[in-house]
Write a protein that holds these residues in place. Structure first.
Motif, PDB file in Angstrom:
ATOM      1  N   GLU A 143     -17.564 -15.027  -9.791  1.00 19.13           N
ATOM      2  CA  GLU A 143     -18.865 -14.529  -9.336  1.00 19.13           C
ATOM      3  C   GLU A 143     -18.739 -13.420  -8.298  1.00 19.13           C
ATOM      4  O   GLU A 143     -19.720 -12.767  -7.957  1.00 19.13           O
ATOM      5  N   ALA A 144     -17.544 -13.221  -7.774  1.00 22.03           N
ATOM      6  CA  ALA A 144     -17.338 -12.177  -6.770  1.00 22.03           C
ATOM      7  C   ALA A 144     -17.224 -10.800  -7.413  1.00 22.03           C
ATOM      8  O   ALA A 144     -17.163  -9.789  -6.705  1.00 22.03           O
ATOM      9  N   GLU A 145     -17.202 -10.761  -8.732  1.00 19.79           N
ATOM     10  CA  GLU A 145     -17.106  -9.465  -9.442  1.00 19.79           C
ATOM     11  C   GLU A 145     -18.211  -8.532  -8.948  1.00 19.79           C
ATOM     12  O   GLU A 145     -19.400  -8.861  -9.000  1.00 19.79           O
ATOM     13  N   GLY A 146     -17.809  -7.390  -8.403  1.00 16.11           N
ATOM     14  CA  GLY A 146     -18.774  -6.382  -7.959  1.00 16.11           C
ATOM     15  C   GLY A 146     -19.476  -6.700  -6.652  1.00 16.11           C
ATOM     16  O   GLY A 146     -20.337  -5.932  -6.220  1.00 16.11           O
ATOM     17  N   ALA A 147     -19.116  -7.811  -6.019  1.00 17.81           N
ATOM     18  CA  ALA A 147     -19.826  -8.216  -4.798  1.00 17.81           C
ATOM     19  C   ALA A 147     -19.139  -7.662  -3.551  1.00 17.81           C
ATOM     20  O   ALA A 147     -18.009  -7.183  -3.602  1.00 17.81           O
ATOM     21  N   GLN A 148     -19.885  -7.724  -2.467  1.00 17.86           N
ATOM     22  CA  GLN A 148     -19.332  -7.400  -1.145  1.00 17.86           C
ATOM     23  C   GLN A 148     -19.138  -8.720  -0.410  1.00 17.86           C
ATOM     24  O   GLN A 148     -20.101  -9.438  -0.140  1.00 17.86           O
ATOM     25  N   ILE A 149     -17.872  -9.031  -0.096  1.00 23.94           N
ATOM     26  CA  ILE A 149     -17.567 -10.299   0.581  1.00 23.94           C
ATOM     27  C   ILE A 149     -17.174 -10.013   2.025  1.00 23.94           C
ATOM     28  O   ILE A 149     -16.411  -9.079   2.294  1.00 23.94           O
ATOM     29  N   GLY A 150     -17.681 -10.800   2.945  1.00 21.64           N
ATOM     30  CA  GLY A 150     -17.289 -10.672   4.358  1.00 21.64           C
ATOM     31  C   GLY A 150     -16.720 -11.981   4.866  1.00 21.64           C
ATOM     32  O   GLY A 150     -17.339 -13.029   4.704  1.00 21.64           O
ATOM     33  N   THR A 151     -15.517 -11.944   5.446  1.00 21.67           N
ATOM     34  CA  THR A 151     -14.877 -13.157   5.974  1.00 21.67           C
ATOM     35  C   THR A 151     -14.602 -12.984   7.461  1.00 21.67           C
ATOM     36  O   THR A 151     -14.776 -11.902   8.021  1.00 21.67           O
ATOM     37  N   VAL A 152     -14.110 -14.048   8.067  1.00 24.90           N
ATOM     38  CA  VAL A 152     -13.816 -14.007   9.507  1.00 24.90           C
ATOM     39  C   VAL A 152     -12.810 -12.906   9.835  1.00 24.90           C
ATOM     40  O   VAL A 152     -12.852 -12.311  10.922  1.00 24.90           O
ATOM     41  N   GLU A 153     -11.928 -12.606   8.887  1.00 25.25           N
ATOM     42  CA  GLU A 153     -10.905 -11.579   9.153  1.00 25.25           C
ATOM     43  C   GLU A 153     -11.530 -10.200   9.323  1.00 25.25           C
ATOM     44  O   GLU A 153     -10.878  -9.287   9.827  1.00 25.25           O
ATOM     45  N   GLY A 154     -12.796 -10.057   8.901  1.00 26.82           N
ATOM     46  CA  GLY A 154     -13.440  -8.756   9.004  1.00 26.82           C
ATOM     47  C   GLY A 154     -14.316  -8.588  10.242  1.00 26.82           C
ATOM     48  O   GLY A 154     -14.992  -7.562  10.389  1.00 26.82           O
ATOM     49  N   LEU A 155     -14.313  -9.568  11.125  1.00 28.46           N
ATOM     50  CA  LEU A 155     -15.217  -9.493  12.280  1.00 28.46           C
ATOM     51  C   LEU A 155     -14.765  -8.502  13.346  1.00 28.46           C
ATOM     52  O   LEU A 155     -15.563  -7.731  13.867  1.00 28.46           O
ATOM     53  N   ALA A 156     -13.495  -8.559  13.697  1.00 25.21           N
ATOM     54  CA  ALA A 156     -13.000  -7.670  14.758  1.00 25.21           C
ATOM     55  C   ALA A 156     -12.865  -6.257  14.213  1.00 25.21           C
ATOM     56  O   ALA A 156     -12.619  -6.051  13.027  1.00 25.21           O
ATOM     57  N   ARG A 157     -13.067  -5.291  15.109  1.00 30.41           N
ATOM     58  CA  ARG A 157     -12.840  -3.883  14.738  1.00 30.41           C
ATOM     59  C   ARG A 157     -11.521  -3.474  15.361  1.00 30.41           C
ATOM     60  O   ARG A 157     -11.465  -3.209  16.565  1.00 30.41           O
TER      61      ARG A 157
END
Lengths: 747, 161
Positions: free
Chosen positions: B69-83
């Motif tokens: 179901e992730a096909e074509g989706a935008q996924i955000g996880t904890v690893e993406g929080l920090a810049r």
């Protein structure tokens, strides 16, 4: 040192492992990966009690992707003996029997076989292909039923230890002990009011969010390496060695980060099975439990049946008390009823006491420790009876507790005399609190208070401190960090060394790399491992004085050290300056210490609960809640508050909602986090905290340990609050909406 | 054995691809196939919230989403929080408020709280409690978590132009 002199102790630094834990980088047991890894699954019993007639693994072994299957028959033969991993001596057969069932299954969820395959899905499917023929037996699920002479017997070989003597004949009662102080019969004759009540509490689970996990590699050199989430890496090492009948030194345990335990991650479940599967396959094997496995296959805390009788004179002096505690051990003996007996009347100075405790096996999962194990059940009974006594005598519930509070010199019925304790100070803090002083208004509302005790433990800890040339130090310890103890231990080293806590880098290492260290449990890490860190830091200071003496051409005794600097004859150097010179003054400086402290300081805790009970549904809403606890000394006050808040909320869940809802044939009907209803953020108010500090003379900074006592008073405080809100005395846990409704209807 | 499916998705703003079995959950795919083990498994049936991730602007429990179901989706996880090396205000607030003990539930709380503050920059305490009721924490009693979210909300408000 006085309070104001501390530089680090009592401050609130960011924890050392903080960045890893908010970025997702921290590696927990389930996160462990390795080349060639196989995945395991456990087949569990569908029956609460049955004889295993036959196990046929052929179909599972033939399933594509399956590499090995193990059962209890794969344990190497070993003579039975008593083993002790810090929680009392147990026959090896019981420890092995709980890892993989042999002959009989004793609870639904009892592990029967393990499978290793190329994926977790294949392993799960293959486990279902193992054919087990069972001969179901009648089961028994509560202590009072299991104590009946005609009850189904779990262990043919079990004989009751009856007041120290082995009794004749089969029984489900593993032990009956009695503590006597004074003469309770005579004592009751001198009282004006006597109240005796019956209580029961349901089986509840620790409810840590991380399921159990283990990865094992039986290497080609014969050594076994285990990676897992555990409260005690050395317990895993020693227990696995016993179960597999190999030398401790052949096992190395690397503790991964641990996602909660509360006592439930002390026993071994998966580790020996993963090791056996690895030996059969020559590859590392990782096994993760499902949530259902956690509920059905790991140790919850005992359900219990309790009677408490307390008598007082008309001026509120407690004169005599009796308790009858029957705790469900689950499938194997060890219900933690001993601690229940130690804590049941511990908050009070009562001259005449008799306590009877019964450790009873039933067809439920083998119980494990849960935060002050045994004490919460007992305090629910005692503190409810005290509340009734206060009401009958027309005395304020805090006042009656204060008049009878245990203090230094009070003898407990189980033997010990209290050293300096903070029971009075905790109760005074309750009485003086804004919460207790403020009025509670409105219909269907009530306030309750209760007090609780946990004795805390010492046990061995080891620590080394390596001095770096830049003036920082690396601290090595063996206590797995379950809630911020890297920092509470490092802070104590920093205080002794006189350096900032940021300059101490703590590491929790594997069992090959640090001296023996007992479990993270018993509220002991900040106390005991903290003490080891203080002593290792003292060892560093001693060696640094030698280095300074060398530089300044004097003797070490003449060098003064304090607050991170060294002085002698007009010379002075900071810790940092001296550290830069360790190379030229004799090489690396390593401080070492091992401790097994005797000066353990028990902790008292109290709770004030305001509730509103909906008379239409029986639902209890917690309006306001305050936790009060004697920390001795709060090294990191935020994490002390955190322990108090977390323990309080577990106590609230235990009191209001949580229970193993069992079918008559021993099936847990609510083995998911939807149906086993732990408190959510929506169910709670802020949890207020009052830290009391009555220093423990047995620790350099006065630490007592704060992990446990806070869970003890909440169920009783809630029961007392519900009484004032709804007019019903609740004597059964949980006090869930149906239970409260039933009580209201039968008023 | 079933053949695998090629899934093209985006994780934390970067294009990502993986080969998964049709039965594998998004949680498994993130953890086992993408090595993003910051997302945790606590129950595998949608009740604990430890595996919460963002998917096309909604928060989902990734154990109840299939990898395909992730096909074509935008996924955000904890690893993406920090810049880079800069922590997100929520991450900082969790550390400063001691809002974690064991830390296993923390990634799920952070992802859920971030979504809340993006939708509602100034939520009340009651609103925060309702929003986070799908995330279980057994260590803290939630008090310090709620305070951390409140602090992050204040700081994010001050930081806005």
């Amino acid at each position: 040192m006085t309070k104001t002199e501390y530089q680090v102790v009592g401050t609130r630094p960011v924890r050392h492992d903080g960045a890893d834990k908010v970025t997702g980088r921290a590696l927990y047991g389930a996160d462990f990966q390795m080349a060639g890894l196989l995945h395991g699954a456990i087949l569990r019993s569908p029956h609460a009690h049955a004889r295993i007639v036959r196990i046929d693994t052929a179909k599972a072994l033939a399933y594509p992707g399956v590499k090995a299957v193990v059962t209890a028959a794969d344990f190497p033969p070993a003579p039975d003996k008593l083993v002790d991993f810090g929680e009392g001596a147990t026959p090896l057969a019981y420890v092995r029997g709980n890892v993989l069932a042999s002959g009989k299954v004793l609870y639904r969820g009892h592990a029967v076989a393990g499978v290793a395959a190329t994926s977790a899905h294949i392993a799960e499917e293959a486990a279902q292909l193992i054919e087990v023929e069972y001969e179901p037996l009648p089961c028994v699920l509560t202590a009072p039923e299991a104590m009946q002479p005609d009850a189904p017997i779990l262990h043919d070989g079990l004989r009751t230890a009856e007041l120290g003597e082995k009794a004749q004949g089969r029984s489900n009662i593993s032990e009956h002990f009695r503590h006597i102080l004074g003469d309770s019969k005579k004592g009751f004759a001198e009282t004006d009011v006597v109240i005796e009540r019956e209580f029961s509490t349901a089986t509840v689970h620790q409810g840590y969010i991380e399921p159990h996990n283990a990865t094992a590699l039986w290497n080609n050199d014969g050594r076994v390496h285990i990676w897992c989430s555990t409260q005690g890496s050395f317990v895993v090492r020693d227990a696995t060695a016993c179960v597999l009948d190999i030398a401790q030194s052949r096992i190395r345990v690397t503790p991964m980060e641990i996602g909660g335990g509360f006592g439930g991650k002390i026993p071994v479940y998966l580790e020996p099975v993963a090791a056996l599967l690895s030996r059969k396959t020559g590859r590392p094997v990782k096994i993760l439990m499902t949530r259902k496995d956690v509920f059905e296959g790991t140790g919850p805390t005992p359900g219990s049946y309790i009677r408490v009788k307390i008598g007082a004179t008309s001026d509120g002096k407690l004169v005599a008390a009796e308790a009858y505690l029957a705790y469900e051990a689950g499938a194997y003996p060890g219900a933690m009823v001993g601690p229940g007996g130690m804590c049941v009347f511990a908050a009070y100075d009562i001259p005449n006491v008799t306590i009877d405790g019964f450790d009873v096996v039933v067809n439920k999962p083998s119980t494990a420790a849960y935060r002050a194990p045994g004490a919460t059940n007992a305090a629910f009974a005692t503190e409810t009876v005290i509340d009734e006594l206060a009401e009958q005598l027309g005395i304020d519930p805090v006042e009656i507790r204060l008049r009878n509070a245990a203090k230094e010199g009070t003898r407990r019925a189980d033997g010990p005399k209290f050293k300096r304790i903070g029971c009075v100070e905790v109760l005074e803090a309750v009485r003086g609190s804004e919460h207790y002083q403020s009025p509670l208004e409105g219909p269907n509302r009530g306030r309750g208070v209760a007090v609780g005790f946990w004795f805390n433990v010492g046990l061995p800890s080891s620590c080394t401190i390596n001095v770096n040339a830049d003036g920082t130090v690396n601290l090595v310890e063996g206590s797995t960090d379950i809630g911020g103890t890297r920092t509470s231990v490092a802070m104590q080293a920093a205080e002794v060394l006189g350096i900032p806590v940021e300059d101490v880098h703590p590491s929790v290492v594997d069992t090959d790399s640090v001296g023996f260290t007992a479990v993270t449990g018993g509220s002991r890490v900040t106390f005991s491992t903290g003490m080891a860190a203080c002593e290792a830091a003292g060892d560093v200071i001693r060696q640094m004085k030698e280095r300074a003496a060398k530089l300044w051409e004097t003797v070490p005794d003449k060098v003064e050290a304090g607050r991170g600097s060294f002085r002698c004859n007009g010379h002075s150097a900071t810790f940092k300056e001296l550290a830069a010179k360790v190379g030229e003054t004799g090489g690396p400086v390593v401080g070492r210490a091992t401790v097994n402290p005797r000066g353990v300081g028990g902790s008292f805790s109290a709770a004030i609960a305001d509730v509103e009970v909906d008379p239409e549904t029986g639902k209890t809403t917690v309006l306001r809640f305050t936790s009060i606890q004697d920390a001795g000394k709060a090294i990191h006050p935020s994490y002390v508050e955190g322990q108090m808040q977390g323990g309080s909320v577990q106590g609230i869940g235990w009191g209001l909602n949580e229970e193993y809802y069992m079918s008559r044939d021993g099936m847990m009907m609510n083995s998911s986090l939807l149906d086993y209803r732990m408190p959510t953020s929506l169910d709670l108010p802020m949890i207020e905290t009052i830290i009391v500090e009555v220093p423990n003379p047995g620790h350099p900074f006065g630490v007592r340990g704060v992990g446990e006592a806070n869970i003890v008073p909440p169920p009783a405080a809630l029961a007392n609050a519900i009484y004032r809100a709804a007019g019903v005395r609740m004597r059964r846990l949980p006090m869930s909406p149906p239970a409260v409704m039933e009580a209201i209807w039968s008023k | 054995m079933q053949s695998k499916v090629h899934v093209r998705t985006a994780i934390n703003g970067e294009p990502a691809e993986f080969l998964c079995e049709p039965r594998q959950s998004l949680l498994e795919c993130l953890r086992d196939l993408c090595n993003l083990t910051g997302t945790k498994e606590g129950c595998n049936d949608g009740n604990c919230g430890a595996c919460t991730v963002e998917m096309d602007g909604r928060i989902v429990t990734s154990c109840l989403v299939l990898g395909v179901e992730a096909e074509g989706a935008q996924i955000g996880t904890v690893e993406g929080l920090a810049r880079g090396t800069e922590l997100h205000p929520l991450q900082k607030a969790f550390l400063e408020n001691a809002a974690l003990q064991c830390g296993i539930c923390t990634p799920g709380f952070l992802v859920a709280a971030k979504a809340l503050l993006e939708q509602e920059p100034e939520p009340s305490e009651a609103r925060i409690r309702l929003w986070l009721a799908n995330n279980l924490c057994r260590c803290t009693g939630y008090d310090k978590i709620i305070r951390a979210v409140q602090q992050a909300a204040r700081e994010m408000k001050e930081a806005r132009p």
